[in-house]
Design a protein around this motif. Sequence first.
Motif, mmCIF file in Angstrom:
data_model
loop_
_atom_site.group_PDB
_atom_site.id
_atom_site.type_symbol
_atom_site.label_atom_id
_atom_site.label_comp_id
_atom_site.label_asym_id
_atom_site.label_seq_id
_atom_site.Cartn_x
_atom_site.Cartn_y
_atom_site.Cartn_z
ATOM 1 N N ASP A 127 0.757 -1.184 -0.031
ATOM 2 C CA ASP A 127 -0.246 -0.046 0.007
ATOM 3 C C ASP A 127 0.813 1.293 0.042
ATOM 4 O O ASP A 127 1.763 1.540 0.830
ATOM 5 N N PRO A 128 0.777 2.065 -0.980
ATOM 6 C CA PRO A 128 1.498 3.360 -1.000
ATOM 7 C C PRO A 128 1.517 4.264 0.162
ATOM 8 O O PRO A 128 2.396 4.857 0.458
ATOM 9 N N ARG A 129 0.312 4.043 0.786
ATOM 10 C CA ARG A 129 0.228 5.137 1.985
ATOM 11 C C ARG A 129 1.220 4.736 3.114
ATOM 12 O O ARG A 129 1.347 5.454 4.033
ATOM 13 N N LEU A 130 1.391 3.424 3.176
ATOM 14 C CA LEU A 130 2.413 3.008 4.026
ATOM 15 C C LEU A 130 3.798 3.971 4.202
ATOM 16 O O LEU A 130 4.246 4.036 5.210
ATOM 17 N N PHE A 131 4.167 4.274 2.857
ATOM 18 C CA PHE A 131 5.467 4.971 3.003
ATOM 19 C C PHE A 131 5.317 6.442 3.589
ATOM 20 O O PHE A 131 6.293 6.852 4.240
ATOM 21 N N ALA A 132 4.319 7.059 3.360
ATOM 22 C CA ALA A 132 3.886 8.380 4.029
ATOM 23 C C ALA A 132 3.387 8.308 5.459
ATOM 24 O O ALA A 132 3.393 9.377 6.076
ATOM 25 N N ALA A 133 3.410 7.062 5.902
ATOM 26 C CA ALA A 133 2.771 7.091 7.314
ATOM 27 C C ALA A 133 3.792 7.643 8.253
ATOM 28 O O ALA A 133 5.007 7.460 8.118
ATOM 29 N N SER A 134 3.458 7.947 9.351
ATOM 30 C CA SER A 134 4.339 8.084 10.521
ATOM 31 C C SER A 134 5.001 7.085 11.086
ATOM 32 O O SER A 134 4.287 5.998 11.180
ATOM 33 N N PRO A 135 5.934 7.281 11.507
ATOM 34 C CA PRO A 135 6.950 6.107 12.279
ATOM 35 C C PRO A 135 5.888 5.406 13.433
ATOM 36 O O PRO A 135 5.452 6.043 14.167
ATOM 37 N N SER A 136 5.754 4.181 13.333
ATOM 38 C CA SER A 136 4.977 3.399 14.277
ATOM 39 C C SER A 136 5.516 1.993 14.301
ATOM 40 O O SER A 136 5.945 1.541 13.235
ATOM 41 N N SER A 137 4.908 1.291 15.342
ATOM 42 C CA SER A 137 5.289 -0.191 15.263
ATOM 43 C C SER A 137 4.527 -1.026 14.363
ATOM 44 O O SER A 137 4.755 -2.086 13.744
ATOM 45 N N ALA A 138 3.204 -0.557 14.067
ATOM 46 C CA ALA A 138 2.586 -1.111 12.879
ATOM 47 C C ALA A 138 3.188 -0.895 11.491
ATOM 48 O O ALA A 138 3.210 -1.871 10.814
ATOM 49 N N ARG A 139 3.844 0.331 11.378
ATOM 50 C CA ARG A 139 4.437 0.502 10.091
ATOM 51 C C ARG A 139 5.695 -0.193 10.026
ATOM 52 O O ARG A 139 5.919 -0.978 8.997
ATOM 53 N N SER A 165 4.839 -3.846 9.118
ATOM 54 C CA SER A 165 4.262 -3.892 7.705
ATOM 55 C C SER A 165 5.492 -4.088 6.705
ATOM 56 O O SER A 165 5.597 -4.805 5.581
ATOM 57 N N LEU A 166 6.565 -3.223 7.013
ATOM 58 C CA LEU A 166 7.760 -3.270 6.045
ATOM 59 C C LEU A 166 8.748 -4.044 6.287
ATOM 60 O O LEU A 166 9.244 -4.541 5.397
ATOM 61 N N ARG A 167 8.672 -4.890 7.521
ATOM 62 C CA ARG A 167 9.295 -6.075 7.959
ATOM 63 C C ARG A 167 8.708 -7.028 7.069
ATOM 64 O O ARG A 167 9.447 -8.260 6.615
ATOM 65 N N GLU A 168 7.519 -7.437 6.810
ATOM 66 C CA GLU A 168 6.853 -8.253 6.201
ATOM 67 C C GLU A 168 7.245 -8.209 4.504
ATOM 68 O O GLU A 168 7.166 -9.361 4.002
ATOM 69 N N VAL A 169 7.594 -7.057 4.175
ATOM 70 C CA VAL A 169 7.899 -6.855 2.682
ATOM 71 C C VAL A 169 9.379 -7.684 2.624
ATOM 72 O O VAL A 169 9.665 -8.112 1.495
ATOM 73 N N VAL A 170 10.334 -8.027 3.596
ATOM 74 C CA VAL A 170 11.635 -8.536 3.419
ATOM 75 C C VAL A 170 11.723 -9.772 2.890
ATOM 76 O O VAL A 170 12.266 -10.156 1.906
ATOM 77 N N PRO A 171 10.730 -10.684 3.425
ATOM 78 C CA PRO A 171 11.031 -12.246 2.937
ATOM 79 C C PRO A 171 10.145 -12.148 1.609
ATOM 80 O O PRO A 171 10.559 -12.934 0.510
ATOM 81 N N GLN A 172 9.216 -11.259 1.300
ATOM 82 C CA GLN A 172 8.644 -11.253 -0.208
ATOM 83 C C GLN A 172 9.449 -11.012 -1.156
ATOM 84 O O GLN A 172 9.699 -11.549 -2.449
#
Length: 279
Positions: A140-152, A155-162
């Motif tokens: 989701d492109p909105r993830l990049f503009a989101a403020s730093p948070s544990s949820a963000r 979500s970004l860590r889930e990208v690594v294995p993919q």
Amino acid sequence: AGAAENIEDLTSRVQILQGSENHLLAIQVLLGSWTCSALKSEFIQTSLVALGRKILSYHEVDMTLTVACLSRVPYETMVRELKAAIPDIQSDLPRLRTVASVGEELARMWKKDDLLLLFQTVQSNARWWHMLNSHNVHVDPRLFAASPSSARTTSLREVVPQLLAKSNLDLDLVLEFCQQFEIQSSYAHACFISKYLLQAPTAPADAVWARQIHRAAARMSDTALVPCLRENLTKIHGLDYEKIRFVCTWLIDRLGDCDADDDTISSPDLLASLAEVDA
């Protein structure tokens, strides 16, 4: 009376030019006039903003002319126009990069580090969205503009294995991604090792996987490597004896070197069971 007539004539001509969106000519007329007034300055500012906005709306942006226009308007106006011109990161990457480059140049001129960082981040986020999309990793492109948070972060860590799987295990690319989004490199290395260990069994003579695992493990501390190996040991294919023995041997070496009081990664019972497997 003559001066008043000149001002009225100038005002009339400029208003016609601005009304027809011919702001470049309007600016030339204003700068070529000897008249000095607050109204003239206001006209110039109006045309500079309108011309800068118009150029920024083009698919191909003239950076030099845009910088020339927006560098002569108030800082708050400049920032507002630049932010309004930034397209969605998934829509038009070339134009976004150009707009961000204009923003970087103006930020340097104003010596505004926060604004410079903003446009550098915009460029980087757009680059990574398109990079992930090209590898068929959908985010989701909105993830990049989101403020730093544990949820963000999650979500970004889930990208690594993919990204590892879709990029044919391109570790350098994934490490670059982790560095950009402040994800621990050890996580990328652990995912990389897992991908190789859990691949289908290979011929005994095939040592590519061992070299690749060594490459990643060399950059990991024992506190990160040992749990990774322990976790994957039970997931390796039951007939993949080479990988099972490889992991057991490595764990014995690593655990044997650990502090006897460090029960977070070492235990006598584990060493004994690994030795049996390795034998």
